[in-house]
Scaffold this motif. Structure first.
Motif, PDB file in Angstrom:
ATOM      1  N   THR A 202       2.889 -72.711  27.770  1.00  0.00           N
ATOM      2  CA  THR A 202       2.547 -73.438  28.984  1.00  0.00           C
ATOM      3  C   THR A 202       3.330 -74.721  29.240  1.00  0.00           C
ATOM      4  N   ARG A 203       3.264 -75.177  30.620  1.00  0.00           N
ATOM      5  CA  ARG A 203       4.135 -76.459  30.675  1.00  0.00           C
ATOM      6  C   ARG A 203       3.239 -77.608  30.648  1.00  0.00           C
ATOM      7  N   ARG A 204       3.315 -78.691  29.958  1.00  0.00           N
ATOM      8  CA  ARG A 204       2.446 -79.793  30.122  1.00  0.00           C
ATOM      9  C   ARG A 204       3.266 -80.688  31.181  1.00  0.00           C
ATOM     10  N   LYS A 208       7.917 -81.457  28.534  1.00  0.00           N
ATOM     11  CA  LYS A 208       7.110 -80.995  27.314  1.00  0.00           C
ATOM     12  C   LYS A 208       6.408 -79.899  27.666  1.00  0.00           C
ATOM     13  N   ASP A 210       3.865 -76.612  25.528  1.00  0.00           N
ATOM     14  CA  ASP A 210       2.687 -76.122  24.540  1.00  0.00           C
ATOM     15  C   ASP A 210       2.957 -74.727  24.310  1.00  0.00           C
ATOM     16  N   THR A 212       1.952 -71.123  21.559  1.00  0.00           N
ATOM     17  CA  THR A 212       1.561 -70.598  20.607  1.00  0.00           C
ATOM     18  C   THR A 212       2.077 -69.051  20.423  1.00  0.00           C
ATOM     19  N   VAL A 242       1.143 -72.717  16.177  1.00  0.00           N
ATOM     20  CA  VAL A 242       0.988 -73.647  17.374  1.00  0.00           C
ATOM     21  C   VAL A 242       2.201 -74.497  17.295  1.00  0.00           C
ATOM     22  N   GLU A 244       5.065 -77.155  19.897  1.00  0.00           N
ATOM     23  CA  GLU A 244       5.324 -78.049  20.880  1.00  0.00           C
ATOM     24  C   GLU A 244       6.859 -78.028  21.408  1.00  0.00           C
ATOM     25  N   GLU A 246      10.138 -79.903  23.474  1.00  0.00           N
ATOM     26  CA  GLU A 246      10.399 -81.130  24.160  1.00  0.00           C
ATOM     27  C   GLU A 246      11.876 -80.733  24.772  1.00  0.00           C
TER      28      GLU A 246
END
Length: 304
Positions: A202-204, A208, A210, A212, A242, A244, A246
């Motif tokens: 998913t796009r924060r 950025k 996120d 899983t 999980v 992240e 960048e």
């Protein structure tokens, strides 16, 4: 010189090259429409299916000339199901759209076809470079025979009512969404190891992400014999990670933040997991990851 002499002289002059005769106009109209070519071959443990779908239409600025395009698709499959290194799957596809221009040739139903440009589908199995070619073509009813230095090819008329197709792949690819990875290998003791991962990104923000993923590992014996720690010929476990991501210029840097490890009696000797990091590059509908230790992984989009 009298007017009569001028008329006689004009009648004796040869018509200009490719004069717009009714016969040539009819031939050109028959050339317009949709054409198809297909070839299947096998070589070095692989099968290869090549198809070309052509669409030609009159050039509005030159009625006896045509313009158009064709989609060339090459699908290569591993006959023994061994994955290819480029995408870590047992098949890959290359697709290209070529723009073409068609001019009248010297004969009654001869034409000259020139490729004027191309666009390739992004793929880790395709470097994306093509050489543009040219062909001589002869029309024989519902067949269009192409010839070039070193080869021949025959297109068959399939339809004359369709409109030119758009490029048959997306022009932009979103990194967000589901991804999949699968691999099979041999362990040191000769057992087979099947690995699968189901990713969700998913796009924060623009920089950025996120993510899983669930990782399932199954160990099985090739002959169906029992594995001592499992009391069965096969055993498996699931881990959940999980992460992240960048953005780093044209790449992404993924960092594993936490893991929920699976449990099994065969894992009691090594119950811990080591978190890892990877650099990711999206190439079309593939996500190529390079983990620490030079572990190479290619994720693909699952079927809808």
């Amino acid at each position: 010189m009298t007017k009569l002499a001028l008329v006689v002289l004009a009648a004796c002059q040869a018509p200009p090259p490719h004069a717009s005769s009714p016969v040539r106009q009819l031939d050109t109209a028959q050339l317009a429409g949709d054409w198809r070519w297909i070839l299947r071959t096998e070589e070095a443990g692989t099968s290869r299916v090549e198809t070309e779908d052509w669409h030609l239409q009159p050039n509005p600025s030159a009625p006896l000339h045509l313009v158009g395009s064709y989609v060339r698709t090459v699908e290569v499959r591993s006959l023994d199901r061994v994955p290819f290194r480029c995408n870590q799957r047992p098949w890959y596809r290359q697709r290209t759209v070529y723009d073409v221009a068609v001019e009248l040739g010297s004969g009654a139903r001869d034409y000259a076809i020139t490729e004027t440009g191309y666009q390739t589908e992004s793929s880790p199995c395709d470097h994306g470079f093509r050489h543009l070619g040219s062909y001589s073509a002869a029309l024989h009813g519902d067949r269009l025979a192409l010839r070039w230095d070193g080869g021949t090819q025959t297109l068959w008329k399939v339809d004359s009512a369709r409109q030119p197709a758009a490029v048959p792949w997306p022009q932009t690819f979103d990194l967000a969404g589901p991804w999949r990875w699968d691999a099979t290998s041999y362990e040191a003791d000769g057992n087979l190891r099947d690995e699968s991962e189901w990713w969700e990104i998913t796009r924060r923000s623009e920089t950025k992400l996120d993510a899983t993923y669930r990782r399932r590992v199954t160990t099985r014996t090739a002959d169906g014999s029992m594995i001592a720690c499992a009391g069965a010929p096969t055993w498996s476990f699931d881990d959940v990670y999980v992460l992240e991501g960048e953005r780093e210029e044209n790449h992404w840097h993924f960092t594993e933040l936490a893991v929920e490890p699976g449990d099994h009696p065969c894992l009691r000797a090594t119950p811990k997991r080591i978190l890892d990091e990877a650099t990711g590059e999206q190439i079309g509908d593939f996500l190529v990851l390079e983990w620490r230790g030079k572990r190479h992984q290619v994720l693909y989009r699952p079927d809808p």
